[in-house]
Design a protein around this motif. Structure first.
Motif, PDB file in Angstrom:
ATOM      1  N   GLU A  62     112.280 -38.507 -51.258  1.00 20.42           N
ATOM      2  CA  GLU A  62     111.918 -39.918 -51.196  1.00 20.42           C
ATOM      3  C   GLU A  62     112.717 -40.691 -52.237  1.00 20.42           C
ATOM      4  N   PRO A  63     113.079 -41.936 -51.923  1.00 18.02           N
ATOM      5  CA  PRO A  63     113.863 -42.721 -52.881  1.00 18.02           C
ATOM      6  C   PRO A  63     112.984 -43.388 -53.940  1.00 18.02           C
ATOM      7  N   TYR A  64     113.522 -43.560 -55.113  1.00 22.12           N
ATOM      8  CA  TYR A  64     112.862 -44.362 -56.151  1.00 22.12           C
ATOM      9  C   TYR A  64     113.950 -44.970 -57.024  1.00 22.12           C
ATOM     10  N   GLN A  65     113.621 -46.090 -57.651  1.00 22.15           N
ATOM     11  CA  GLN A  65     114.627 -46.857 -58.390  1.00 22.15           C
ATOM     12  C   GLN A  65     114.558 -46.566 -59.878  1.00 22.15           C
ATOM     13  N   TRP A 119     119.372 -46.254 -57.229  1.00 22.85           N
ATOM     14  CA  TRP A 119     118.282 -45.550 -56.555  1.00 22.85           C
ATOM     15  C   TRP A 119     118.527 -44.042 -56.611  1.00 22.85           C
ATOM     16  N   ALA A 167     116.690 -39.958 -55.702  1.00 25.54           N
ATOM     17  CA  ALA A 167     115.855 -39.269 -54.717  1.00 25.54           C
ATOM     18  C   ALA A 167     115.148 -38.106 -55.401  1.00 25.54           C
ATOM     19  N   THR A 206     121.350 -41.031 -55.866  1.00 23.17           N
ATOM     20  CA  THR A 206     122.007 -41.253 -54.579  1.00 23.17           C
ATOM     21  C   THR A 206     123.263 -42.092 -54.732  1.00 23.17           C
ATOM     22  N   THR A 231     120.821 -50.038 -53.261  1.00 25.04           N
ATOM     23  CA  THR A 231     119.728 -50.584 -52.454  1.00 25.04           C
ATOM     24  C   THR A 231     118.884 -49.443 -51.899  1.00 25.04           C
ATOM     25  N   GLU A 232     117.646 -49.750 -51.533  1.00 26.88           N
ATOM     26  CA  GLU A 232     116.780 -48.731 -50.956  1.00 26.88           C
ATOM     27  C   GLU A 232     117.316 -48.260 -49.605  1.00 26.88           C
ATOM     28  N   THR A 233     117.883 -49.202 -48.827  1.00 26.82           N
ATOM     29  CA  THR A 233     118.452 -48.825 -47.528  1.00 26.82           C
ATOM     30  C   THR A 233     119.570 -47.820 -47.700  1.00 26.82           C
ATOM     31  N   ALA A 293     119.966 -45.812 -50.203  1.00 32.24           N
ATOM     32  CA  ALA A 293     119.396 -44.559 -50.699  1.00 32.24           C
ATOM     33  C   ALA A 293     118.788 -43.743 -49.557  1.00 32.24           C
ATOM     34  N   ARG A 294     118.090 -44.412 -48.665  1.00 28.36           N
ATOM     35  CA  ARG A 294     117.487 -43.694 -47.538  1.00 28.36           C
ATOM     36  C   ARG A 294     118.559 -43.116 -46.618  1.00 28.36           C
TER      37      ARG A 294
END
Length: 357
Positions: free
Chosen positions: A4-7, A12, A14, A33, A37-39, A41-42
Motif C-alpha cells: 500500500e502507498p503512503y507519503q 510516496w 510502499a 516508489t 503522487t499517489e497515482t 505510487a499505485r
C-alpha cells in the motif's frame, strides 16, 4: 497485507507484502516508489507486484537470463531486427526478470523523443514485449504485460512535438479515382482501381506476380496480411480486362541496375510508389490520398457508407475477421458537418401553414 502507498515528505513509499493467491511471497517491504503522487505510487506498486509474482513463478534463475539472451532466441523479421538494434544498447546485460513494464514504456520518449506515442508502442514497446514473451514460451523467463499509452499521454506528447497524431484518413471516392486514373500511367491507374475494388493492402497489390492472376476464373491470389491468410479474391470482369491488357513489368532493384522478376504493377516495394503517386495527384489537381486510404479505406467507405452494404458482408469482402473493426476505423462519413449543424439549428425553416377556406 498487500503493498500500500503512503507519503513521506514529497515522495510516496510502499509498505506491505506481495501476495499470490492470498499467500505472501515476499517478506515485509518498505520501499520508495520514487513517485510524487499517489497515482504514480499505485502504478509503481502494480508493476512491481506483477514483476515479483513473475519472478516467484519462474524462479530466481530467471535473473541470470538477460535481454541479450532473449534477443538471440527471437526470430526477428528484418524490420524488427532493425528496431532491436536501436533498443539493445538500453537493455543490454539486463536480467529479463528485472525489466519492469514502466521501464519499457519510458524507453519510448527516451529513444524517440520527437515521435508520437503510437510510434513508441510500435517501435519500442512491441519489439521488447515480443522478445521477452517469446523467451517465456521457451521457459527462460517470466512473461511481461505492458499497459498502453493513454489518451492523456498521447495528447501531451502531441503538444510537446507540435504535431497531431492519429489524424483521420481521407478515403477515396469514385470521382477522385476517375481523376487519378485519367492522369496516371497504366500501372498506377490499374493498381488504384484494383485496391479500391478489392480492399487489398498496398503491400498485397505490390507483391502480385503474374502467376497470382487467374483471370479466366475472375480471381486473384492475395498474400497473407495482418492476420488473415493468403486466399483467392474475386474480381470483376472489368478489372480482369484491365489486368489482361497490363503486361508484367520488371522493377529495378533499390541498389544498382539489376532488374527483379516481373510484378503485375511493376513495383518492387510498397514504398517505391509514393513519390509517383503524389506526382499523379498533383497532375490531376486532386488532394493527395495515400495508397492505404485510397484503397482499403476507400473500399470500405464505398461499401458501407455510400452503397449501404451490411457490416457482415462488407467485412467479409474486405477480409476483416471482426466485422466491428472496419466500422470503427475504415468507415468515413461523407456528410459535410455544416449540413448536420443546419439541421439542428435553433431556427429551422417551418413549412407554410394551410390557410382556412
Amino acid at each position: 497485507m498487500p503493498l500500500e502507498p503512503y507519503q513521506r515528505g514529497e515522495v510516496w513509499w510502499a509498505k506491505g507484502r506481495v501476495e499470490l493467491d492470498g499467500q505472501a511471497i515476499t517478506g515485509y517491504l518498505r520501499v520508495s516508489t520514487g513517485a510524487s503522487t499517489e497515482t504514480g505510487a499505485r502504478r509503481w506498486i502494480a508493476e512491481e507486484t506483477e514483476r515479483l509474482k513473475r519472478r516467484h513463478i519462474v524462479g530466481e534463475e530467471a535473473d541470470e537470463f538477460t535481454f541479450d539472451d532473449a534477443v538471440v532466441l527471437y526470430r526477428a523479421k528484418p524490420a524488427d531486427a532493425k528496431r532491436l538494434i536501436t533498443i539493445l544498447p538500453h537493455l543490454t546485460g539486463r536480467a529479463v526478470a528485472g525489466i519492469t513494464p514502466k521501464e519499457v514504456r519510458e524507453l519510448g520518449p527516451k529513444i524517440l523523443p520527437n515521435c508520437a506515442t503510437d510510434t513508441w508502442w510500435r517501435e519500442i514497446v512491441t519489439p521488447i514485449r515480443s522478445v521477452i514473451n517469446n523467451a517465456h514460451d521457451d521457459g527462460k523467463c517470466p512473461p511481461i504485460k505492458i499497459r498502453g499509452y493513454g489518451t492523456k499521454e498521447r495528447v501531451a506528447q502531441d503538444k510537446a512535438r507540435g504535431k497531431q497524431s492519429r489524424v483521420e484518413k481521407t478515403p477515396s471516392d469514385r470521382d477522385w479515382l476517375d481523376k487519378f486514373t485519367t492522369a496516371a500511367d497504366g500501372y498506377n491507374a490499374a493498381m488504384a482501381q484494383f485496391m479500391f475494388e478489392t480492399g487489398a493492402r498496398i503491400s498485397q497489390a505490390v507483391a502480385l506476380v503474374p502467376k497470382d492472376l487467374d483471370l479466366p476464373r475472375l480471381r486473384v491470389w492475395l498474400g497473407a496480411s495482418k492476420g488473415h491468410p493468403a486466399q483467392w479474391v474475386a474480381i470483376s470482369e472489368a478489372m480482369a480486362a484491365i489486368l489482361v491488357a497490363l503486361p508484367p513489368k520488371r522493377p529495378r532493384a533499390r541498389r544498382g541496375d539489376q532488374r527483379l522478376p516481373p510484378r503485375v504493377f511493376g513495383y518492387a516495394h510498397p514504398t517505391s510508389m509514393h513519390s509517383r503517386w503524389r506526382a499523379i495527384c498533383k497532375q490531376a489537381e486532386i488532394d493527395y490520398i495515400a495508397p492505404h486510404a485510397a484503397g482499403r479505406h476507400g473500399f470500405y467507405t464505398e461499401m458501407r457508407v455510400r452503397q449501404g452494404l451490411d457490416p457482415i458482408t462488407a467485412a467479409k469482402a474486405g477480409r476483416w475477421s471482426d466485422p466491428t473493426l472496419p466500422d470503427r476505423i475504415y468507415a468515413h462519413s461523407d456528410v459535410d458537418e455544416r449540413e448536420i449543424r443546419a439541421r439542428a439549428g435553433t431556427k429551422p425553416v417551418q413549412p407554410p401553414s394551410k390557410g382556412k377556406g
